[in-house]
Design a protein around this motif. Structure first.
Motif, mmCIF file in Angstrom:
data_model
loop_
_atom_site.group_PDB
_atom_site.id
_atom_site.type_symbol
_atom_site.label_atom_id
_atom_site.label_comp_id
_atom_site.label_asym_id
_atom_site.label_seq_id
_atom_site.Cartn_x
_atom_site.Cartn_y
_atom_site.Cartn_z
ATOM 1 N N TYR A 260 34.403 47.133 21.092
ATOM 2 C CA TYR A 260 33.992 45.803 21.542
ATOM 3 C C TYR A 260 33.264 45.981 22.874
ATOM 4 C CZ TYR A 260 37.106 44.043 17.913
ATOM 5 O OH TYR A 260 37.707 43.772 16.707
ATOM 6 N N ASN A 261 31.948 46.182 22.787
ATOM 7 C CA ASN A 261 31.132 46.556 23.935
ATOM 8 C C ASN A 261 30.568 45.320 24.629
ATOM 9 O OD1 ASN A 261 28.141 47.166 24.965
ATOM 10 N ND2 ASN A 261 29.363 49.014 25.228
ATOM 11 N N ALA A 262 30.576 45.346 25.959
ATOM 12 C CA ALA A 262 30.087 44.198 26.718
ATOM 13 C C ALA A 262 29.428 44.660 28.005
ATOM 14 C CB ALA A 262 31.243 43.245 27.035
ATOM 15 N N ALA A 263 28.796 43.707 28.651
ATOM 16 C CA ALA A 263 28.277 43.839 30.014
ATOM 17 C C ALA A 263 27.108 44.806 30.126
ATOM 18 C CB ALA A 263 29.387 44.229 30.985
ATOM 19 N N GLY A 264 26.803 45.112 31.367
ATOM 20 C CA GLY A 264 25.749 46.018 31.787
ATOM 21 C C GLY A 264 25.928 46.173 33.285
ATOM 22 N N SER A 265 25.029 46.887 33.923
ATOM 23 C CA SER A 265 25.183 47.123 35.361
ATOM 24 C C SER A 265 25.348 45.845 36.183
ATOM 25 C CB SER A 265 23.997 47.934 35.888
ATOM 26 O OG SER A 265 24.080 49.277 35.459
ATOM 27 N N PRO A 266 24.565 44.771 35.927
ATOM 28 C CA PRO A 266 24.687 43.594 36.792
ATOM 29 C C PRO A 266 26.023 42.864 36.659
ATOM 30 C CG PRO A 266 22.589 43.594 35.628
ATOM 31 C CD PRO A 266 23.435 44.632 34.979
ATOM 32 N N THR A 267 26.710 42.999 35.506
ATOM 33 C CA THR A 267 27.861 42.144 35.246
ATOM 34 C C THR A 267 29.173 42.878 35.002
ATOM 35 O OG1 THR A 267 27.305 42.095 32.880
ATOM 36 C CG2 THR A 267 26.423 40.322 34.248
ATOM 37 N N TYR A 268 29.169 44.205 35.063
ATOM 38 C CA TYR A 268 30.384 44.908 34.665
ATOM 39 C C TYR A 268 31.581 44.548 35.549
ATOM 40 C CZ TYR A 268 30.877 48.387 38.410
ATOM 41 O OH TYR A 268 31.131 49.003 39.606
ATOM 42 N N ARG A 269 31.324 44.163 36.825
ATOM 43 C CA ARG A 269 32.423 43.822 37.731
ATOM 44 C C ARG A 269 33.119 42.529 37.343
ATOM 45 N NH1 ARG A 269 32.724 46.034 42.827
ATOM 46 N NH2 ARG A 269 34.814 45.139 42.711
ATOM 47 N N LEU A 270 32.524 41.759 36.450
ATOM 48 C CA LEU A 270 33.107 40.467 36.065
ATOM 49 C C LEU A 270 34.186 40.606 34.991
ATOM 50 C CD1 LEU A 270 29.815 38.350 35.964
ATOM 51 C CD2 LEU A 270 31.483 38.499 37.825
ATOM 52 N N TYR A 271 34.391 41.820 34.495
ATOM 53 C CA TYR A 271 35.374 42.039 33.436
ATOM 54 C C TYR A 271 36.619 42.721 34.006
ATOM 55 C CZ TYR A 271 31.768 40.805 30.079
ATOM 56 O OH TYR A 271 30.811 40.131 29.369
ATOM 57 N N ASP A 272 37.778 42.200 33.644
ATOM 58 C CA ASP A 272 39.030 42.750 34.158
ATOM 59 C C ASP A 272 39.928 43.317 33.068
ATOM 60 O OD1 ASP A 272 39.850 40.466 32.845
ATOM 61 O OD2 ASP A 272 40.625 39.460 34.639
ATOM 62 N N GLY A 273 39.405 43.380 31.833
ATOM 63 C CA GLY A 273 40.199 43.926 30.744
ATOM 64 C C GLY A 273 41.132 42.930 30.090
ATOM 65 N N SER A 274 41.042 41.679 30.473
ATOM 66 C CA SER A 274 41.968 40.676 29.933
ATOM 67 C C SER A 274 41.525 40.134 28.580
ATOM 68 C CB SER A 274 42.101 39.514 30.920
ATOM 69 O OG SER A 274 40.840 38.879 31.126
ATOM 70 N N GLY A 275 40.291 40.396 28.161
ATOM 71 C CA GLY A 275 39.797 39.870 26.896
ATOM 72 C C GLY A 275 39.795 40.904 25.804
ATOM 73 N N VAL A 276 39.126 40.570 24.715
ATOM 74 C CA VAL A 276 39.044 41.488 23.581
ATOM 75 C C VAL A 276 38.100 42.648 23.875
ATOM 76 C CG1 VAL A 276 37.140 40.249 22.458
ATOM 77 C CG2 VAL A 276 38.730 41.595 21.076
ATOM 78 N N GLU A 277 37.147 42.466 24.802
ATOM 79 C CA GLU A 277 36.196 43.529 25.133
ATOM 80 C C GLU A 277 36.956 44.765 25.618
ATOM 81 O OE1 GLU A 277 34.584 39.463 26.445
ATOM 82 O OE2 GLU A 277 36.405 40.642 26.794
ATOM 83 N N ASN A 278 36.611 45.919 25.063
ATOM 84 C CA ASN A 278 37.347 47.130 25.446
ATOM 85 C C ASN A 278 36.465 48.236 26.025
ATOM 86 O OD1 ASN A 278 36.097 48.156 23.145
ATOM 87 N ND2 ASN A 278 37.964 48.114 21.900
#
Length: 423
Positions: A260-278
């Motif tokens: 479950y791939n998400a984000a990129g350089s501009p937004t990776y800091r917005l993910y904390d591992g709490s969702g389905v994205e792994n």
């Protein structure tokens, strides 16, 4: 007579005030020589005998950036390195070793052909025409042992094409579905479309669903009006979760261990591992061009520069004959236009960074042969000195200068060959 005199005096005083205001608004003279850091890089280049435009990577800064990114992710999600943003096999190898990951995202057929023999865990970052996939298998017909190669699929029509390819070649294919989480650059944008694709998937045993990919670059780029940024991020996470739930309901246990791939350089800091994205995709932030000078990436350092020699330093900046008066008038107003420095090459997707106070000339125009930079003279540049630019991005720019010079411990320690330039 006394009244006339007073008017003249008041008028003269008014003119004087306007003149003083204009002087106060006049741009100040600014600029300086290289600081210690850039003086050190320039010295290393000169000691290495480099006298042409060259792409330089600061290896210690690169390593520090990779380590900071890994620390920020904190083991909550996996890191996938974006190959197009680091287009050199030696650079990619170095980054993967620092990040302790084997996951790559690849965006072009030529790069896929170069990287697939050596790397096992590859996700395509954009949907490729099925003819490109067929060409890949013509070039590399034998499967690489233990390799997971996920083709990105964005529509029922493309999935049907890949199904036909799998049948024709009697080859099992792993397919990852691109979902639209708000960028609106394509991908699955409704539950109905996803359901149609799941039906195709279930009807073909040679297709194996391997995950989802949702790119959210818009989140940090849209104007943050009335909380638009947070709303866009919330929408992206909610859309991702809804599509993942739909797949998991349809496919059961197999879907729970998918990519479950998400984000990129501009937004990776917005993910904390709490969702389905792994897992998160990052590439450009590791070398940090100017397009990535954002608050979310403030803890990273610029690690790549373009260095180019100064060819000519005339004593005064002169606009071409016939319109010299325009240049003279501009210089009277702005003392930062007094000196001109003609450099080797130019007109890159980059901005001058050192010595400070240099800028392209809007009056003279640009050139890819001998671009002129203007300054106050406080830069103290001489012929054969070096000017440094910061690329705005890394993809494509890193492939324009031949071998990449690696700067480390005050020296140019090695050269990294860039990959073939490709879209």
């Amino acid at each position: 007579m006394a009244q006339i005199s007073r008017r003249r005096i008041l008028g003269a005083a008014g003119i004087g005030l306007v003149g003083l205001g204009a002087i106060a608004a006049r741009p100040g003279r600014h600029g300086a020589p290289h600081d210690a850091y850039f003086s050190g890089v320039a010295k290393a280049l000169q000691q290495a005998g480099i006298a042409t435009p060259t792409l330089v990577i600061d290896r210690k800064r690169l390593h520090a950036n990779v380590q900071q990114i890994v620390q920020n992710i904190g083991g909550r999600m996996q890191l996938r390195v974006v190959a197009k943003s680091l287009p050199s096999i030696a650079l990619i190898k170095d980054v993967l070793a620092q990040a302790k990951t084997d996951r790559l995202m690849v965006f072009s057929l030529p790069q896929l052909l170069q990287l697939s023999p050596a790397y096992r865990n590859i996700l395509l970052g954009k949907p490729m025409p099925v003819a490109a996939a067929a060409a890949f298998y013509r070039e590399q017909p034998a499967p690489v042992a233990g390799q997971t190669l996920q083709w990105l699929i964005d529509s029922p029509e493309r999935l049907a094409q890949y199904r036909d390819l799998a049948r024709q070649q009697q080859r099992d294919l792993a397919v990852n579905f691109e979902i639209d989480v708000g960028l609106h650059r394509g991908g699955i944008d409704s539950a109905e479309t996803l359901q149609e694709m799941l039906a195709i998937l279930k009807s073909e045993p040679r297709l194996r669903w391997s995950g989802l990919m949702g790119y959210d670059a818009h989140v940090t780029k849209i104007p943050n009006i009335a909380g638009a940024t947070q709303r866009a991020m919330d929408h992206a996470r909610q859309a991702y979760a809804a599509y993942a739930q739909q797949v998991q309901t349809a496919l059961g246990e197999a879907a729970k261990t998918a990519t479950y791939n998400a984000a990129g350089s501009p937004t990776y800091r917005l993910y904390d591992g709490s969702g389905v994205e792994n897992e998160l995709s990052v590439g450009s932030a590791m070398v940090k061009g100017t397009d990535f000078d954002t608050p979310l990436l403030d803890d990273l350092l610029p690690a790549t520069f373009i260095a180019t020699p100064v060819l000519k330093t005339p004593p005064k900046f002169r606009i071409p004959y016939g319109v010299e008066w325009i240049g003279n008038a501009a210089q009277v107003w702005d003392r930062n236009l007094e000196r001109a420095y003609f450099i080797y090459g130019g007109n890159w997707l980059a901005d001058p960074v050192s010595p400070p106070g240099l800028a392209a000339s809007g009056l003279y125009g640009t050139s890819s042969n001998q671009m002129v930079l203007v300054g106050s003279g406080l830069q103290e540049l001489k012929v054969d000195d070096v000017v440094f630019f910061r690329p705005r991005q890394s993809e494509a720019v890193l492939q324009q200068f031949g071998d990449i010079a690696v700067f480390e411990d005050g020296k140019i320690t090695e050269f990294w060959k860039p990959m073939q330039a490709t879209a």
